[in-house]
Design an enzyme around this catalytic site. Structure first.
Site, PDB file in Angstrom:
ATOM      1  N   HIS A 164      -7.576  -5.590  -0.393  1.00  0.00           N
ATOM      2  CA  HIS A 164      -6.407  -4.724  -0.292  1.00  0.00           C
ATOM      3  C   HIS A 164      -5.217  -5.387   0.406  1.00  0.00           C
ATOM      4  CE1 HIS A 164      -4.435  -0.882  -0.578  1.00  0.00           C
ATOM      5  NE2 HIS A 164      -4.248  -0.793   0.736  1.00  0.00           N
ATOM      6  N   ASP A 210     -10.382  -4.256  -4.999  1.00  0.00           N
ATOM      7  CA  ASP A 210      -9.685  -3.559  -3.922  1.00  0.00           C
ATOM      8  C   ASP A 210     -10.401  -2.243  -3.659  1.00  0.00           C
ATOM      9  OD1 ASP A 210      -7.935  -2.050  -2.350  1.00  0.00           O
ATOM     10  OD2 ASP A 210      -6.140  -2.810  -3.343  1.00  0.00           O
ATOM     11  N   SER A 267       0.828  -1.196   0.000  1.00  0.00           N
ATOM     12  CA  SER A 267       0.000   0.000   0.000  1.00  0.00           C
ATOM     13  C   SER A 267       0.866   1.251   0.000  1.00  0.00           C
ATOM     14  CB  SER A 267      -0.955  -0.043   1.196  1.00  0.00           C
ATOM     15  OG  SER A 267      -1.981   0.902   1.073  1.00  0.00           O
TER      16      SER A 267
END
Length: 270
Positions: free
Chosen positions: A252, A224, A100
């Site tokens: 995610h 996601d 991320s």
């Protein structure tokens, strides 16, 4: 009082697994988790690599008193922390695997100090989370969506956590994974979580992508909530030496929900 190298590494809960004679992988976690999120993936590389993990400011075992919203008001403060880990450990030519926001931190760090890195792997990463109607860029959120998210976090943080965590994990048939994310997200002090989320979601580093000179693997999952599939294509088109791979996973956090797919993708790239 100055902070010594050893103090900094202790403060950020740096873990070192393996001998220094091996090539090094640095694992960097995303928002709402800590280095424990890598436990399903890291052991697959322990035989051939030295592994280094740490917790970002405001998360994990890092003392909340070390976090300042004025200091960490942009991604570059986190980039500085990553580079200090590399410097204090005298690293060179490491492989950075970032989930991320930490994927983006790795890209920015590689621009600032390229000698620290040989390759980068960005898992579910994004250069901008907001849509941009002027350019046609799809980031996934409108500003009104994010304003509502911040308001929900302020109104009742733990209620927000209990709703957001399973949506982000997107594994309803495995509720334990959503519960785990809710646990680490809930351990962050609410005011820090709000500040960090604003820093991340309001960031825009699209203009920096062409400056990345290292080989990059972009790993993205399907469905996601934070990073739509258009973002992966945008990163791939903007980073000169990048490969884009959509794996058989949803949500995610594919390193937690589909570690086998992530391990295979990383292993092939390496």
């Amino acid at each position: 009082m100055s902070v010594t190298a050893s103090d900094f590494l202790v403060q950020h809960n740096v873990s070192i697994i393996g001998e220094s004679s091996k090539p090094t992988i640095v694992f960097a976690h995303g928002f709402g988790t800590d280095q424990s999120a890598w436990r399903f993936v890291k052991d697959a590389f322990a035989d051939k690599y030295r592994l280094i993990l740490f917790d970002n400011a405001g998360s994990g075992k890092v003392d909340p008193a070390l976090y300042s919203p004025l200091l960490y008001n942009s991604l570059y403060s986190y980039v500085g922390d990553l580079l200090q880990v590399c410097s204090d450990l005298l690293l060179k030519d490491v492989i950075l695997i970032g989930h991320s926001v930490s994927g983006m931190l790795g890209l920015l760090a590689s621009i600032q100090s390229p000698h620290f890195f040989s390759k980068l792997i960005c898992l579910s990463s994004s250069p901008r989370y907001l849509n941009d109607s002027d350019s046609g860029y799809i980031g996934g959120f409108e500003q009104a969506d994010l304003d509502q998210l911040y308001d929900n976090m302020q109104q009742n943080y733990f209620t927000w956590v209990s709703g957001f965590a399973p949506l982000a994990m997107n594994m309803p048939h495995r509720p334990g994974l959503g519960n785990e994310f809710a646990r680490t997200l809930g351990e962050i002090r609410p005011d820090i979580a709000l500040s960090v989320s604003r820093t991340i979601f309001q960031s825009d580093h699209r203009k920096d992508l062409p400056a990345v000179q290292k080989p990059v693997l972009l790993i993205h999952a399907h469905e996601d909530i934070a990073v739509p599939h258009q973002v992966g294509a945008y990163l791939n088109a903007s980073i000169r030496e990048s490969n884009l791979l959509y794996i058989n996973a949803k949500g995610h956090f594919p390193h937690m929900s589909a570690p086998g797919e992530v391990i295979q993708a990383i292993g092939t790239f390496l």
